[in-house]
Design an enzyme around this catalytic site. Structure first.
Site, PDB file in Angstrom:
ATOM      1  N   THR A 168       0.832  -1.204   0.000  1.00  0.00           N
ATOM      2  CA  THR A 168       0.000   0.000   0.000  1.00  0.00           C
ATOM      3  C   THR A 168       0.868   1.256   0.000  1.00  0.00           C
ATOM      4  OG1 THR A 168      -1.745  -1.127   1.145  1.00  0.00           O
ATOM      5  CG2 THR A 168      -1.588   1.225   1.569  1.00  0.00           C
ATOM      6  N   ARG A 196     -14.185  -8.012  -0.066  1.00  0.00           N
ATOM      7  CA  ARG A 196     -13.429  -7.638   1.135  1.00  0.00           C
ATOM      8  C   ARG A 196     -12.861  -6.215   1.010  1.00  0.00           C
ATOM      9  NH1 ARG A 196      -7.954  -5.875   2.258  1.00  0.00           N
ATOM     10  NH2 ARG A 196      -7.431  -6.531   4.347  1.00  0.00           N
ATOM     11  N   GLY A 198     -10.363  -3.454   3.123  1.00  0.00           N
ATOM     12  CA  GLY A 198      -9.407  -3.357   4.231  1.00  0.00           C
ATOM     13  C   GLY A 198      -9.512  -2.046   4.981  1.00  0.00           C
ATOM     14  N   ASP A 199      -8.434  -1.701   5.646  1.00  0.00           N
ATOM     15  CA  ASP A 199      -8.415  -0.501   6.489  1.00  0.00           C
ATOM     16  C   ASP A 199      -8.172   0.786   5.704  1.00  0.00           C
ATOM     17  OD1 ASP A 199      -5.833  -1.632   5.940  1.00  0.00           O
ATOM     18  OD2 ASP A 199      -4.973  -0.153   7.299  1.00  0.00           O
ATOM     19  N   THR A 219      -0.092   0.751   6.723  1.00  0.00           N
ATOM     20  CA  THR A 219      -0.035  -0.380   5.802  1.00  0.00           C
ATOM     21  C   THR A 219       0.074  -1.651   6.624  1.00  0.00           C
ATOM     22  OG1 THR A 219       1.107  -1.413   3.952  1.00  0.00           O
ATOM     23  CG2 THR A 219       2.491  -0.223   5.519  1.00  0.00           C
ATOM     24  N   GLY A 220      -0.521  -2.708   6.117  1.00  0.00           N
ATOM     25  CA  GLY A 220      -0.446  -3.964   6.860  1.00  0.00           C
ATOM     26  C   GLY A 220      -1.714  -4.759   6.723  1.00  0.00           C
ATOM     27  N   GLY A 222      -5.060  -5.436   7.027  1.00  0.00           N
ATOM     28  CA  GLY A 222      -6.133  -4.494   7.280  1.00  0.00           C
ATOM     29  C   GLY A 222      -7.127  -4.887   8.362  1.00  0.00           C
TER      30      GLY A 222
HETATM   31  N1  ASP Z   1      -3.765  -2.480   4.531  1.00  0.00           N
HETATM   32  C1  ASP Z   1      -4.062  -2.997   3.221  1.00  0.00           C
HETATM   33  C2  ASP Z   1      -5.312  -3.821   3.284  1.00  0.00           C
HETATM   34  O1  ASP Z   1      -5.479  -4.564   4.230  1.00  0.00           O
HETATM   35  C3  ASP Z   1      -2.969  -3.825   2.653  1.00  0.00           C
HETATM   36  C4  ASP Z   1      -1.623  -3.203   2.681  1.00  0.00           C
HETATM   37  O2  ASP Z   1      -1.351  -2.346   3.497  1.00  0.00           O
HETATM   38  O3  ASP Z   1      -0.812  -3.583   1.854  1.00  0.00           O
HETATM   39  O4  ASP Z   1      -6.097  -3.779   2.374  1.00  0.00           O
END
Ligand code: ASP
Length: 302
Positions: A168, A196, A198-199, A219-220, A222
């Protein structure tokens, strides 16, 4: 470490430096932190290197569903889009949601209808294709099939796990007027299913900005960032517990999330320009540029 060749690492570093300079130019000319955040993220969205815009990961159905959000720390206004398929720069549409609609979050076809009415040109889905991301999807699907066969697990239980790489993009900025802004843009997680989200498009989870505390982009994984309202939690620790931006970000990323198994990292900046970029993975592409125009980019723990 080991996942990228030195040449690939250099490509990332070069693109990150270029993005930082785009932001610097805007801020140095007296532009707003919101403009800097949007344009920096546009630069990264337009690069196939990152999981946002061109280069976004594929869903289980082999398409790209993009999420983004942006927040203005001065006014606490915010905008987000989720599950869009034809928007070249989702962060710009998120900003348009913030400024030109009474809403905060628009999703799917409705968001694209809004985009059309706002004069956006929708791009063909093929625009987002990159071979690298397509191959990742095929690899994950093959492994998933093997696992389902072996364990008779239901597919819905194996949607998300550690094999899904993150990528991200986000930006936080402080301008000459003391205004903070944050933005995040993503393709989400490879092989995601069932619509789905995410965050990243969710204010308080993946993005938050408040002039009284700090601006945060995450990022991470989510699901964890949503459950633990990560971006907001960092600002809340500053507001109610008087933690510094570094203490607050470290507490959430290196302590709370680690205990609960949530992987990822954040970039954060407070109203004085203090920064924090903790991550609990082995690396996070990241960088910053100072008021003197000196850029620094890093990948691993250093
Ligand atoms: N946070 C993002 C998600 O869960 C993914 C990412 O940070 O790469 O959609």
């Amino acid at each position: 470490p080991g996942s990228f060749t030195p040449k690939q690492e250099m490509q990332y570093k070069t693109k990150l430096t270029q993005a930082l300079k785009v932001g610097y130019k805007i801020l140095n000319n007296g532009g707003s932190s919101l403009d800097a955040v949007e344009k920096v993220i546009n630069t990264l969205e337009n690069s196939p290197l990152f999981n946002a815009g061109k280069g976004a990961v594929f869903t289980s159905n082999g398409i790209n569903e993009l999420d983004a959000s942006i927040m203005d720390g001065k006014t606490m206004n915010a905008g987000g889009v989720a599950e869009v398929h034809h928007i070249k720069n989702p962060i710009s549409l998120a900003r348009t949601v913030m400024t030109n609609s009474p809403h905060v979050l628009l999703a799917g076809e409705g968001a694209e209808q809004f985009a059309k009415e706002q004069g956006y040109t929708l791009v063909d889905e093929n625009y987002f294709y990159t071979k690298k991301r397509w191959d990742s999807l095929q690899k994950i699907k093959a492994r998933e099939q093997k696992r389902i066969k072996n364990s008779k697990e239901q597919t819905s239980n194996v949607v998300l796990n550690d094999e899904h790489k993150f990528g991200t993009v986000g930006c936080v900025a402080l301008d000459k007027n003391g205004n903070l802004a944050a933005g995040t843009s993503t393709g989400g997680m490879t092989n995601k299913k069932f619509g789905r989200i995410g965050d990243s498009p969710i204010i308080g989870a993946g993005t938050y900005a408040d002039n009284n505390t700090c601006a945060v982009s995450c990022t991470g994984h989510g699901e964890y960032f949503i459950r633990y309202a990560v971006a907001y939690d960092i600002t809340a620790l500053m507001k109610y517990k008087k933690k510094t931006v570094k203490q607050a970000a470290d507490e959430v990323i290196l302590n709370k999330l680690v205990k609960r198994g949530g992987k990822g990292g954040v970039i954060a900046i407070d109203k004085y320009g203090n920064m924090a970029m903790p991550f609990n993975t082995s690396g996070m592409f990241r960088g910053f540029i100072t008021d003197k125009g000196v850029a620094t980019v890093k990948i691993y723990k250093e």
